[in-house]
Design a protein around this motif. Structure first.
Motif, PDB file in Angstrom:
ATOM      1  N   ASN A 104      -3.662  18.504  88.296  1.00 31.59           N
ATOM      2  CA  ASN A 104      -4.438  17.739  87.332  1.00 31.59           C
ATOM      3  C   ASN A 104      -4.267  18.341  85.946  1.00 31.59           C
ATOM      4  O   ASN A 104      -3.484  19.271  85.757  1.00 31.59           O
ATOM      5  N   THR A 156     -12.363  17.197  98.499  1.00 35.00           N
ATOM      6  CA  THR A 156     -11.294  16.525  97.762  1.00 35.00           C
ATOM      7  C   THR A 156     -10.412  17.535  97.061  1.00 35.00           C
ATOM      8  O   THR A 156      -9.182  17.461  97.107  1.00 35.00           O
ATOM      9  N   CYS A 160      -6.525  18.270  98.298  1.00 36.90           N
ATOM     10  CA  CYS A 160      -5.429  18.039  97.352  1.00 36.90           C
ATOM     11  C   CYS A 160      -4.515  19.249  97.306  1.00 36.90           C
ATOM     12  O   CYS A 160      -3.299  19.132  97.327  1.00 36.90           O
ATOM     13  N   LEU A 234      -4.217   5.337  96.631  1.00 39.68           N
ATOM     14  CA  LEU A 234      -4.886   6.626  96.594  1.00 39.68           C
ATOM     15  C   LEU A 234      -3.846   7.744  96.586  1.00 39.68           C
ATOM     16  O   LEU A 234      -2.830   7.665  97.293  1.00 39.68           O
ATOM     17  N   GLU A 235      -4.097   8.769  95.799  1.00 36.28           N
ATOM     18  CA  GLU A 235      -3.263   9.962  95.825  1.00 36.28           C
ATOM     19  C   GLU A 235      -3.883  10.981  96.780  1.00 36.28           C
ATOM     20  O   GLU A 235      -5.079  10.896  97.093  1.00 36.28           O
ATOM     21  N   GLU A 238      -7.812  12.259  96.952  1.00 32.81           N
ATOM     22  CA  GLU A 238      -8.717  11.404  96.204  1.00 32.81           C
ATOM     23  C   GLU A 238      -9.700  10.682  97.124  1.00 32.81           C
ATOM     24  O   GLU A 238      -9.371  10.323  98.257  1.00 32.81           O
ATOM     25  N   SER A 242     -12.750   7.968  93.096  1.00 36.97           N
ATOM     26  CA  SER A 242     -11.938   8.671  92.103  1.00 36.97           C
ATOM     27  C   SER A 242     -10.605   7.960  91.874  1.00 36.97           C
ATOM     28  O   SER A 242     -10.054   7.982  90.769  1.00 36.97           O
ATOM     29  N   CYS A 243     -10.072   7.320  92.913  1.00 33.84           N
ATOM     30  CA  CYS A 243      -8.842   6.531  92.756  1.00 33.84           C
ATOM     31  C   CYS A 243      -9.076   5.375  91.787  1.00 33.84           C
ATOM     32  O   CYS A 243      -8.266   5.137  90.882  1.00 33.84           O
ATOM     33  N   ARG A 246      -9.393   6.609  88.179  1.00 37.03           N
ATOM     34  CA  ARG A 246      -8.100   7.004  87.620  1.00 37.03           C
ATOM     35  C   ARG A 246      -7.248   5.788  87.300  1.00 37.03           C
ATOM     36  O   ARG A 246      -6.633   5.714  86.231  1.00 37.03           O
TER      37      ARG A 246
END
Length: 273
Positions: A104, A156, A160, A234-235, A238, A242-243, A246
């Motif tokens: 990030n 999360t 990640c 979605l990443e 996430e 939050s997806c 973003r």
């Protein structure tokens, strides 16, 4: 679908990477600016090389994140970030750039990475001594580093990190054989089981506070007169909320408020939409 109320962004949509870097030296970046910068870094390899040297890294060994040890009289522990240049000096013979993953962008504009350090227990012990921390199981780190925070936020963050350091290797170059039930395939040589890949998607209807107007978008591939809601994949790590936040920041430059979950459905080309 996610229903959202949109707030006007504190700053206009900024697509210029140079403008973002200039703003970085003056004050903290807004959420939309951080997402725009993150998107620019993902799409340009040369920019990643430039910002990596001044970025910070969360080291991992065997999927275990490095956390700092509490100081005298304190119990809280934190993730142990280190500058990329300092980490590279500790491992001069290793190409850490190829082992790093962009996570990030901090509100200061600094790029944040994770790096999977090579080696086993010996490397971990030496790294712990040099970096002043301890490599711990990611599930244990949730409780050690995140007291008082919402569990979803902590999971999360670590999902990640651990997901980004995991790689998949091809053990045998042979055609996969379908299992009798058809739900998976096996490699005939190494018996590795492969399951269908799922691709969760978030889609949102953005409205004003009174919910009388909606914001729609149009893409170049759309036929004349067609508009759609903002949507995206979605990443790793996430949540659906939050997806959505973003994707909206990326596509229309708006920071959302009151992101509310409405429901889910299956689609013909994705596992969840």
């Amino acid at each position: 679908m996610i229903s959202c109320k949109a707030l006007l962004p504190a700053y206009g949509i900024i697509s210029s990477f140079q403008v973002l870097l200039r703003h970085r030296s003056m004050s903290t970046l807004s959420y939309v600016q951080r997402i725009k910068l993150l998107q620019a870094l993902k799409e340009d390899d040369d920019k990643i090389v430039k910002v990596r040297e001044s970025g910070r890294v969360l080291p991992f060994v065997a999927k275990k994140p490095l956390i700092s040890m509490p100081e005298m009289g304190q119990t809280a522990q934190t993730l142990r970030w280190i500058s990329f240049s300092d980490l590279q000096r500790l491992y001069p013979s290793e190409d850490l750039a190829s082992r790093s993953i962009l996570l990030n962008v901090a509100d200061t504009g600094q790029a944040c990475f994770t790096a999977d350090l090579p080696g086993g227990a010996g490397v971990a012990a030496a790294a712990q001594a040099a970096l002043g921390g301890k490599f711990v199981d990611p599930r244990a780190a949730l409780f050690l580093c995140c007291p008082g925070r919402r569990p979803a936020q902590c999971r999360t963050r670590f999902r990640c990190c651990t997901g980004a350091t995991r790689s998949t290797s091809v053990r045998a170059v042979e055609p996969l054989r379908s299992r009798p039930a058809g739900h998976a395939k096996n490699c005939p040589s190494c018996e590795t089981v492969q399951y269908p890949m799922t691709s969760p998607v978030g889609i949102t209807m953005i409205t004003d506070a009174a919910q009388t107007r909606a914001l729609l978008v149009r893409q170049g591939r759309h036929p004349p007169g067609m508009y759609s809601c903002v949507a995206g994949f979605l990443e790793p790590g996430e949540t659906i909320e939050s997806c959505i936040r973003r994707e909206v920041a990326e596509e229309v430059g708006i920071d959302l408020d009151e992101v509310g979950y409405m429901g889910l459905s299956t689609g013909p080309s994705t596992a969840v939409s």
